[in-house]
Design an enzyme around this catalytic site. Structure first.
Site, mmCIF file in Angstrom:
data_model
loop_
_atom_site.group_PDB
_atom_site.id
_atom_site.type_symbol
_atom_site.label_atom_id
_atom_site.label_comp_id
_atom_site.label_asym_id
_atom_site.label_seq_id
_atom_site.Cartn_x
_atom_site.Cartn_y
_atom_site.Cartn_z
ATOM 1 N N SER A 127 49.652 39.709 62.464
ATOM 2 C CA SER A 127 49.253 38.265 63.480
ATOM 3 C C SER A 127 48.305 38.592 64.332
ATOM 4 O O SER A 127 47.819 39.562 65.040
ATOM 5 C CB SER A 127 50.703 38.337 64.371
ATOM 6 O OG SER A 127 50.535 37.362 65.312
ATOM 7 N N THR A 143 59.195 34.341 66.097
ATOM 8 C CA THR A 143 58.758 33.910 64.671
ATOM 9 C C THR A 143 59.657 34.272 63.629
ATOM 10 O O THR A 143 60.728 34.673 64.476
ATOM 11 C CB THR A 143 57.225 34.363 64.373
ATOM 12 O OG1 THR A 143 57.169 33.615 63.172
ATOM 13 C CG2 THR A 143 57.334 35.775 64.073
ATOM 14 N N LYS A 160 63.835 31.823 65.246
ATOM 15 C CA LYS A 160 63.596 30.679 65.988
ATOM 16 C C LYS A 160 64.670 29.731 66.293
ATOM 17 O O LYS A 160 64.691 28.748 67.103
ATOM 18 C CB LYS A 160 62.483 29.852 64.959
ATOM 19 C CG LYS A 160 61.051 30.331 65.248
ATOM 20 C CD LYS A 160 60.160 29.544 64.252
ATOM 21 C CE LYS A 160 58.762 30.177 64.232
ATOM 22 N NZ LYS A 160 57.640 29.413 63.598
ATOM 23 N N ASP A 175 55.263 24.753 67.975
ATOM 24 C CA ASP A 175 54.865 24.646 66.594
ATOM 25 C C ASP A 175 54.690 23.154 66.359
ATOM 26 O O ASP A 175 53.658 22.806 65.379
ATOM 27 C CB ASP A 175 56.033 25.341 65.734
ATOM 28 C CG ASP A 175 56.114 26.703 65.726
ATOM 29 O OD1 ASP A 175 54.966 27.420 65.981
ATOM 30 O OD2 ASP A 175 57.198 27.247 65.441
ATOM 31 N N GLY A 220 61.412 23.986 52.917
ATOM 32 C CA GLY A 220 61.891 24.909 53.942
ATOM 33 C C GLY A 220 62.457 24.228 54.743
ATOM 34 O O GLY A 220 61.935 23.096 55.578
ATOM 35 N N ALA A 221 63.856 24.503 55.276
ATOM 36 C CA ALA A 221 64.440 23.546 56.284
ATOM 37 C C ALA A 221 64.895 24.799 57.411
ATOM 38 O O ALA A 221 65.889 24.373 58.145
ATOM 39 C CB ALA A 221 65.694 23.029 55.826
ATOM 40 N N GLY A 229 63.890 27.151 60.760
ATOM 41 C CA GLY A 229 63.220 27.184 62.258
ATOM 42 C C GLY A 229 61.953 26.429 62.383
ATOM 43 O O GLY A 229 61.669 25.582 62.806
ATOM 44 N N TYR A 242 49.507 32.000 57.490
ATOM 45 C CA TYR A 242 48.099 32.462 57.774
ATOM 46 C C TYR A 242 47.757 33.737 57.342
ATOM 47 O O TYR A 242 46.573 34.034 57.579
ATOM 48 C CB TYR A 242 47.623 31.927 59.119
ATOM 49 C CG TYR A 242 48.100 32.909 60.229
ATOM 50 C CD1 TYR A 242 47.365 33.782 60.729
ATOM 51 C CD2 TYR A 242 49.171 32.384 60.961
ATOM 52 C CE1 TYR A 242 47.626 34.692 61.780
ATOM 53 C CE2 TYR A 242 49.662 33.308 62.077
ATOM 54 C CZ TYR A 242 48.727 34.401 62.474
ATOM 55 O OH TYR A 242 49.139 34.986 63.620
ATOM 56 N N GLY A 292 47.556 27.885 57.219
ATOM 57 C CA GLY A 292 48.155 27.752 58.590
ATOM 58 C C GLY A 292 47.483 28.381 59.777
ATOM 59 O O GLY A 292 48.075 28.256 60.792
#
Length: 281
Positions: A16, A68, A72, A108, A132-133, A135, A227, A248
């Site tokens: 990160s 993250t 979330k 976000d 994708g569903a 957070g 990312y 990202g």
């Protein structure tokens, strides 16, 4: 000067760049600013340890936390209050710890919308397929509506989760939604203006493809929230097909910009934070 101490809860977050963006911007403003990576994988923690870790952060004097994958949504019931946006979205990526209270926010959604505006510009966005569903997916679906999406196909391997998010978006916005499973992607993906990967598949921790990129069409745009790696296999394959792609990184920068403001009350320089990201990416 008191040290502003911030942490990031997540799994597989060793790459990160959020810490360096925050710490560099903090120094630019003359702040003693420390940002800790709290990787549940490296610490050998279970998901159920989230509540204890949150309590520990409060005890140790953290000013705030970013959250993250995969926490979330799991962190929401552990908080004292939610911002209006986080309440509507149902997911939190930023927690402000102040005056004895834990308040959840979602940066976000705004971060993704800003990334699309700056990274893709004026693209057609009326019909989008979102894979994708979880957070992150909840925040992205709301951002897509803000950007002008009127139809969103929400695809998830967990049909209940896809149905829940589709119903939530339909209930809280004017967008038309339908919930699908991955086996139905060939039926719908070619009809959309754009496709978003809101799953963690493609991360260094979870390499692979979230769906078959051969389903894409040259006229489409493709966005990925990931990312690290800086360019996912999905975006590489999409670019070879001639699609416009959005990695990202932009979302990572803009969500950090808004989180920094929430943590400190200071308006950061988004361009400077972007330069820091580019330097270390």
């Amino acid at each position: 000067m008191d040290t502003i101490r911030i942490g990031l809860f997540g799994r597989g977050i060793g790459s990160s760049l959020t810490p360096i963006m925050h710490e560099t911007e903090g120094r630019r403003h003359g702040l003693a600013y420390r940002y800790d990576l709290i990787d549940f994988d490296r610490l050998g923690l279970e998901d159920d340890d989230l509540e204890a870790m949150l309590a520990g952060a409060r005890t140790r004097g953290y000013w705030g936390l970013n959250v993250t994958y995969p926490f979330k949504q799991a962190i929401v019931p552990l908080l004292d209050d939610l911002s209006p946006e986080a309440d509507v979205i149902g997911a939190v990526n930023t927690v402000v710890l102040r005056d004895g209270a834990c308040v959840g926010h979602n940066t976000d959604s705004w971060g993704f919308a800003q990334s699309v505006r700056t990274g893709l510009g004026a693209v057609q966005i009326d019909h989008v397929v979102q894979v994708g569903a979880g957070g992150a997916g909840a925040a992205i679906a709301h951002a897509l509506v803000q950007l002008g999406a009127m139809a969103i196909d929400i695809v998830d391997a967990d049909p209940v989760r896809a149905q829940h998010l589709a119903a939530h978006i339909a209930r809280t916005t004017d967008a038309r939604t339908q919930a699908l499973v991955p086996a139905q992607l060939p039926e719908v993906i070619g009809l959309a203006a754009g496709v978003v990967n809101a799953t963690p598949v493609g991360m260094e921790k979870l390499p692979g493809l979230p769906f078959d990129p051969d389903l894409l069409r040259r006229r489409q745009w493709v966005a990925d929230l990931i990312y690290f790696p800086r360019e996912t296999e999905l975006l590489r394959r999409a670019a070879k097909l001639g699609c416009r792609t959005l990695p990202g990184g932009g979302m990572a920068i803009y969500q950090a910009v808004r989180a920094f403001r929430l943590f400190t009350g200071i308006d950061p320089d988004s361009a400077e934070m972007g330069r820091t990201f580019a330097e270390f990416a």
